[in-house]
Design a protein around this motif. Sequence first.
Motif, PDB file in Angstrom:
ATOM      1  N   PHE A   1       0.552  -0.912   0.296  1.00 14.02           N
ATOM      2  CA  PHE A   1      -0.449  -0.005  -0.017  1.00 14.02           C
ATOM      3  C   PHE A   1       0.730   1.292  -0.166  1.00 14.02           C
ATOM      4  CE2 PHE A   1      -2.432   2.238   2.165  1.00 14.02           C
ATOM      5  CZ  PHE A   1      -3.605   3.094   1.330  1.00 14.02           C
TER       6      PHE A   1
ATOM      7  N   ILE B   1       0.313   4.136  -2.897  1.00 11.65           N
ATOM      8  CA  ILE B   1       0.044   5.842  -2.318  1.00 11.65           C
ATOM      9  C   ILE B   1       1.538   6.322  -3.317  1.00 11.65           C
ATOM     10  CG2 ILE B   1       0.274   6.912  -0.676  1.00 11.65           C
ATOM     11  CD1 ILE B   1      -0.999   5.809   1.316  1.00 11.65           C
TER      12      ILE B   1
ATOM     13  N   ALA C   1      12.290  17.229   0.622  1.00 10.92           N
ATOM     14  CA  ALA C   1      11.143  16.735   2.052  1.00 10.92           C
ATOM     15  C   ALA C   1      10.270  15.537   1.533  1.00 10.92           C
ATOM     16  CB  ALA C   1       9.740  17.268   1.765  1.00 10.92           C
TER      17      ALA C   1
ATOM     18  N   PHE D   1      -3.807   3.631   8.073  1.00 12.28           N
ATOM     19  CA  PHE D   1      -2.161   4.147   7.466  1.00 12.28           C
ATOM     20  C   PHE D   1      -1.927   4.945   6.588  1.00 12.28           C
ATOM     21  CE2 PHE D   1       1.711   1.953   4.467  1.00 12.28           C
ATOM     22  CZ  PHE D   1       2.272   2.575   5.506  1.00 12.28           C
ATOM     23  N   ALA D   2      -3.309   5.190   5.481  1.00 13.23           N
ATOM     24  CA  ALA D   2      -3.697   6.156   4.577  1.00 13.23           C
ATOM     25  C   ALA D   2      -3.196   7.454   5.415  1.00 13.23           C
ATOM     26  CB  ALA D   2      -4.426   6.665   3.651  1.00 13.23           C
TER      27      ALA D   2
ATOM     28  N   ILE E   1      -1.927   7.956   7.775  1.00 11.32           N
ATOM     29  CA  ILE E   1      -0.127   8.715   8.501  1.00 11.32           C
ATOM     30  C   ILE E   1       0.268   8.745   7.345  1.00 11.32           C
ATOM     31  CG2 ILE E   1       1.379   7.433   9.490  1.00 11.32           C
ATOM     32  CD1 ILE E   1      -0.305   5.801  11.134  1.00 11.32           C
ATOM     33  N   ILE E   2       0.307   7.919   6.158  1.00  7.36           N
ATOM     34  CA  ILE E   2       1.259   8.481   4.871  1.00  7.36           C
ATOM     35  C   ILE E   2       0.833  10.332   4.734  1.00  7.36           C
ATOM     36  CG2 ILE E   2       2.079   7.911   2.962  1.00  7.36           C
ATOM     37  CD1 ILE E   2       2.278   5.612   3.350  1.00  7.36           C
ATOM     38  N   LEU E   3      -0.430  10.739   4.430  1.00  7.79           N
ATOM     39  CA  LEU E   3      -0.765  11.657   4.084  1.00  7.79           C
ATOM     40  C   LEU E   3      -0.272  12.890   5.049  1.00  7.79           C
ATOM     41  CD1 LEU E   3      -3.778  11.055   2.101  1.00  7.79           C
ATOM     42  CD2 LEU E   3      -1.413  11.018   1.294  1.00  7.79           C
TER      43      LEU E   3
ATOM     44  N   MET F   1       1.953  12.660   7.149  1.00  5.51           N
ATOM     45  CA  MET F   1       3.480  12.704   6.953  1.00  5.51           C
ATOM     46  C   MET F   1       4.401  13.272   6.106  1.00  5.51           C
ATOM     47  SD  MET F   1       4.965   8.697   7.941  1.00  5.51           S
ATOM     48  CE  MET F   1       5.225   8.446   9.613  1.00  5.51           C
ATOM     49  N   ILE F   2       3.393  13.422   4.794  1.00  4.87           N
ATOM     50  CA  ILE F   2       3.937  13.821   3.880  1.00  4.87           C
ATOM     51  C   ILE F   2       3.990  15.427   3.416  1.00  4.87           C
ATOM     52  CG2 ILE F   2       3.462  14.725   1.419  1.00  4.87           C
ATOM     53  CD1 ILE F   2       2.855  11.582   0.687  1.00  4.87           C
TER      54      ILE F   2
ATOM     55  N   GLN G   1       6.352  17.191   5.772  1.00  2.00           N
ATOM     56  CA  GLN G   1       7.154  16.935   5.094  1.00  2.00           C
ATOM     57  C   GLN G   1       7.673  18.237   4.666  1.00  2.00           C
ATOM     58  OE1 GLN G   1      10.818  16.133   6.361  1.00  2.00           O
ATOM     59  NE2 GLN G   1       9.630  14.635   7.347  1.00  2.00           N
ATOM     60  N   LEU G   2       6.013  18.668   3.668  1.00  2.00           N
ATOM     61  CA  LEU G   2       6.506  20.382   3.091  1.00  2.00           C
ATOM     62  C   LEU G   2       6.895  21.188   3.284  1.00  2.00           C
ATOM     63  CD1 LEU G   2       3.260  17.780   0.313  1.00  2.00           C
ATOM     64  CD2 LEU G   2       5.768  18.388   0.086  1.00  2.00           C
TER      65      LEU G   2
END
Lengths: 315, 315
Positions: A237, A241, A265, B237-238, B240-242, B244-245, B248-249
């Motif tokens: 996954f 993504i 980043a 998880f989606a 969490i990843i978004l 984190m992005i 960072q951005l």
Amino acid sequence: MKKLTIAIDTLGGDLGPAAVVEGAEMALQQFPFLEPVLFGDEEVLRPLLKKDMKIIHAPTVIDPGESPTLAFRRKKDSSIVVGLKYVKEGHALGFVSAGSTGALLTGATVLIGRRPGIERPALGTVLPSKTGHTLLLDCGANMDSKPSYLAQFALLGTEYMQKCMGMTTPRVGLINVGLEEEKGNTLTKEAYALLKETSGINFVGNIEGRDILAGGVDVVVCDGFTGNVLLKHTEGFAKIILGMIKEQLLSTTISKIGALLAKGAFGKLKKRFDYREVGGAPFLGLNHIVIKAHGSSDALAIKNAIRQCVEYAGQ
Amino acid sequence: MKKLTIAIDTLGGDLGPAAVVEGAEMALQQFPFLEPVLFGDEEVLRPLLKKDMKIIHAPTVIDPGESPTLAFRRKKDSSIVVGLKYVKEGHALGFVSAGSTGALLTGATVLIGRRPGIERPALGTVLPSKTGHTLLLDCGANMDSKPSYLAQFALLGTEYMQKCMGMTTPRVGLINVGLEEEKGNTLTKEAYALLKETSGINFVGNIEGRDILAGGVDVVVCDGFTGNVLLKHTEGFAKIILGMIKEQLLSTTISKIGALLAKGAFGKLKKRFDYREVGGAPFLGLNHIVIKAHGSSDALAIKNAIRQCVEYAGQ
């Protein structure tokens, strides 16, 4: 200074023995008290060495497709068999291999043997969470698990996070479909009752799928079927993504420029999901630790897998 | 033109009856042959209506915290009980609700009843895959599943994807830890054998965690425990990843500018993961279809949940 011996399989990894040798040399630099012992083809290994390391000739590789049980009977001179026997005989405190998972799990259980009180060893994986790291176990060693296994996984996971992550009282969660004690399937209902009574762990209760990586727990236990599906899904996954993001970013000139500016980043994020930084998957519950390094491990990944062994086995 | 009646619960959603009424009006615009029947508090509903719709007074709401069994005995005038009875009696072809999942599943099974040949109904969820959509079932209705349930889930999922996604021969995969037939736990080994023999489905074999959303299958079946953990993990998880992005951005000025330029690209991605576009979770295997809309459904989400009912029930 007392030496700490770790057995290292140089065969079975995708990048060949050179990456493993380089990883062992990196580990030696970090841990001067380390004594790596390499298992593989001596003729191949000797010219690769920059530092003096012990080599034990075991030139046969077990392929991932082979039946572990058959391979163990037939390939007595394989690096996994010879290396695990070496550990079993007490010459080394741990074993690192990027070879076949099946062969490693079967071999380690048969040759090294289970720790007293542990019915089944478990395969763990350290995943990056929102706030740090979470150890997921079992990730596939025990397809049909009993409640008692899960309680033992909690103990093994607690010990691992204490030794390798420097935690004092890691929080343990049980993967389930709801927070309430009465939720779940037959296994998790019984496991919950058992975990509540288990001393030596900091059981914080059920944890739902959405919270596994949210940072609220340090060790999450589940049966090996659920753990394996979850782990592989997480890997897949994340890739999907990130692939979708890349595709979208490259779709217009403006967003391409944006992506270029945001490159740093994304680099940091990629590093966070880089398995090479974490090391390999610990196989816990045996008389010695066994680390399954990723099949495509490079020198850094191998070095970190050796580091895990050192931290777990060292005092 | 023949009317197609769908029963709609206006209670239990986070945004209140107004969002549901608006969603019903949107659905009516798309499907002029639709006859929505609203269940809820008539006094509240009447002033909200812009178009003429039938209202059946059922003013009590079942809370998510309540025991479904108790709530069913005590709250005879709840929108879920009255609405499901209406469907059971043949006045409507489907039921849409953003209310308590537990109450809806229990109520639908008891009141609407199972289809002949179906031992247990299953909760499905349509997930965005790399190339389209994948229906995951069971997502939590059956904690301990038998192999025969999984074969029936495959049939129900196939029918759903044919009716609601216009597929002719949806590919069905069994969630497992490896591709080989002999892999897995007791349940999946037996289910594999059964799925191979089941006619009316296009069984393509085992599917590993990493490939669930890779686009190679249209329907994936598993027990309700695994499905629930997987689904919630995917959502979490989606996020969490978004998250984190985003973090960072926003960490440097340069990457902030990059993020701003790439905003359109992220917007498209967000839309792809927007549950409102897909609709609700179909509860399959009953004599009529029941759609569990997300608790925080807005008008668009409700409209799409109604659309699912129309497509499934219509010819």
